[in-house]
Design an enzyme around this catalytic site. Structure first.
Site, short mmCIF file in Angstrom:
data_model
loop_
_atom_site.label_atom_id
_atom_site.label_comp_id
_atom_site.label_asym_id
_atom_site.label_seq_id
_atom_site.Cartn_x
_atom_site.Cartn_y
_atom_site.Cartn_z
N CYS A 330 0.83 -1.19 0.00
CA CYS A 330 0.00 0.00 0.00
C CYS A 330 0.88 1.26 0.00
O CYS A 330 1.54 1.54 -0.98
CB CYS A 330 -0.96 -0.03 1.18
SG CYS A 330 -2.41 1.02 0.95
N HIS A 427 -3.55 -5.63 1.24
CA HIS A 427 -3.20 -5.91 2.64
C HIS A 427 -3.73 -7.30 3.03
O HIS A 427 -4.69 -7.80 2.46
CB HIS A 427 -3.87 -4.90 3.57
CG HIS A 427 -3.19 -3.57 3.62
ND1 HIS A 427 -1.93 -3.39 4.15
CD2 HIS A 427 -3.63 -2.34 3.25
CE1 HIS A 427 -1.63 -2.10 4.10
NE2 HIS A 427 -2.62 -1.45 3.55
#
Length: 488
Positions: A330, A427
């Site tokens: 991310c 994630h």
């Protein structure tokens, strides 16, 4: 008839989240329909719910303990700090804007309605709602307009159990002192107390327990010994992030100032073949690391500047020259690229900054925020992967042609030509055992850990622990029908 009780603490990080998770599993095993609830939370380690919003990760764990789907009503107000003085505000799972701390303190009482609305919906489908407070009710300067502790307890008409942490010392003063500063209406909500994190023979604290009861007039629900396996549960607070010593293969994780969604570390810490070393400010990235993992960030551009200020960029380039591996997730993925453009200032001041230049990609901070659970598969092996996206921005460039994940039919991520440097927006991918085993095999580590099974086993062990050391029958008898909950 639904009943509810609120677990408040004498301070932050006294173990409220873990206690509520253990209680949720214990009462669920007794056959009750349990729902966790926290009116206001502050954390950058958010979870994506099954109804497509954000809540604190502790409430996601508590939902798992209660064996029910996650829902945004479990944590209707979530504050995600972006600077020392401001935070993004998530209301019932959705981004509602950014507010400075001073302005939030003035306006937070307006959010009480949203918290009560979510609480009411939870009460409609539960026998017991376990509420977790935030911080401490003893912060009298924050009492006006409070929605996290006594303000919510009084508005909802729910009783309170106050928890102190003996591990940090002064637990008698913590509990007795809290009673001393609360006003009569708040005091009237408290039904008892518990002492958490005792190390040694709990009988040695009998006199202390009795002294607290005599001074306060409150009943003791238990003195809870230290739960040694708490580290096996996903951490929510950055204060809970710690290094974990395991095998010879070392994963180094720079502790970014606005580090977010660091649950990616939990499955790695559970691997006996790995040593996960969290590197605080002022220390170099270790030269013997096999993998440097750049975690998510609530403020990518700000944390990139912080990364460079520590000299970690120099350490990372040396790590790559030595043949080391790098994984950016991310915000960490965005940092690895050539540039990060923020034309609208969504991450701070408008402008463009240079990234670390280890991947041939560019990021533009624009578009809608992605908050989505994802099903994926690894490339080229096809190992199933589950995870979630929670980010602003899009990333494109030549290295995206070497995507190493496929998310719902589209390529995801980027990799360098030699495959040692990778990035992705996904994630939670390391919770998938087959993928984690395949990835770690590339580092020379054999994995045989069933991570998700281990979390459930730990929740069961925690419930056993609380059954032994707390009076759960008494605690349940103290729970009451809330005045703002479902009328049944």
């Amino acid at each position: 008839m639904v009943r509810s009780i609120m677990i408040q603490g004498t301070g932050s990080n006294v173990g409220k989240s873990v206690l509520v998770a253990g209680l949720a599993r214990a009462y669920t095993r007794r056959g009750l329909r349990v729902a966790p609830f926290k009116p206001q939370n502050m954390s950058n380690n958010a979870a994506v719910t099954e109804n497509g919003g954000e809540i604190g990760r502790a409430q996601a764990l508590q939902a798992r303990a209660a064996m029910r789907p996650t829902h945004t009503d479990m944590n209707p107000i979530l504050l995600k700090p972006e600077t020392d003085t401001g935070a993004q505000i998530i209301v019932q799972g959705q981004r509602a804007g950014t507010m400075k701390a001073g302005d939030y303190r003035k306006d937070k009482s307006k959010l009480l309605g949203a918290a009560l609305e979510s609480f009411d919906r939870l009460c409609a489908d539960a026998d017991l709602v376990l509420i977790e407070g935030a911080g401490s009710p003893a912060e009298t300067n924050l009492r006006q307009g409070d929605i996290a502790n006594m303000g919510f307890a009084c508005a909802a008409g729910v009783p309170v159990v106050l928890v102190g942490d003996i591990h940090r010392g002064g637990v008698i003063a913590q509990l007795v002192g809290t009673q001393a500063v609360l006003d009569p209406d708040d005091l009237a909500t408290i039904r008892g107390f518990a002492v958490n994190r005792f190390k040694g023979d709990v009988a040695l604290f009998d006199e202390g327990r009795d002294d607290i009861a005599a001074r306060t007039g409150w009943r003791c629900l238990g003195v809870v010994p230290w739960f040694n396996d708490a580290w096996r549960l996903p951490a929510e607070d950055m204060m809970d992030i710690r290094s974990h010593t395991g095998g010879a293969c070392k994963v180094a994780v720079p502790q970014l100032e606005r580090m977010a969604n660091f649950d990616d570390l939990d499955p790695l810490a559970a691997e006996p073949g790995l040593t996960v070393e969290v590197i605080p400010a002022g220390r170099p990235l270790p030269g013997d690391a096999d993998l440097v993992l750049l975690p998510g960030s609530k403020s990518t551009i700000g944390d990139l500047a912080y990364f460079r200020a520590q000299g970690w960029d120099i350490d990372l380039y040396a790590h790559v020259r030595r043949g080391g591996h790098v994984l950016g997730l991310c915000g960490g993925y965005q940092m690895l690229g050539r540039t990060i453009a923020d034309p609208d200032g969504v991450d701070g001041r408008p402008g463009t900054v240079n990234g670390l230049g280890l991947l041939e990609v560019e990021t533009v901070m624009a578009g809608q925020k992605q908050v989505t659970l994802r099903a994926a598969k690894a490339l080229p092996g096809g190992e199933p992967v589950t995870g979630y996206e929670i980010h602003m921005g899009r990333t494109e460039g030549p290295d995206c042609a070497r995507a190493w994940l496929e998310v719902e039919g589209r390529p995801e991520g980027a990799a360098s030509a030699d495959g040692r440097i990778r990035g992705s927006y996904l994630h939670g991918l390391f919770t998938s055992d087959a993928f984690r085993a395949s990835y770690l095999a590339g580092l020379g580590v054999r994995s045989s850990v069933a991570y998700e099974d281990g979390v459930d086993q730990t929740l069961d062990a925690l419930a056993d622990h609380l059954e032994q050391h707390m009076d759960l029958d008494l605690l349940l008898s103290l729970a009451e029908k809330p005045k703002s909950g479902t009328r049944m």
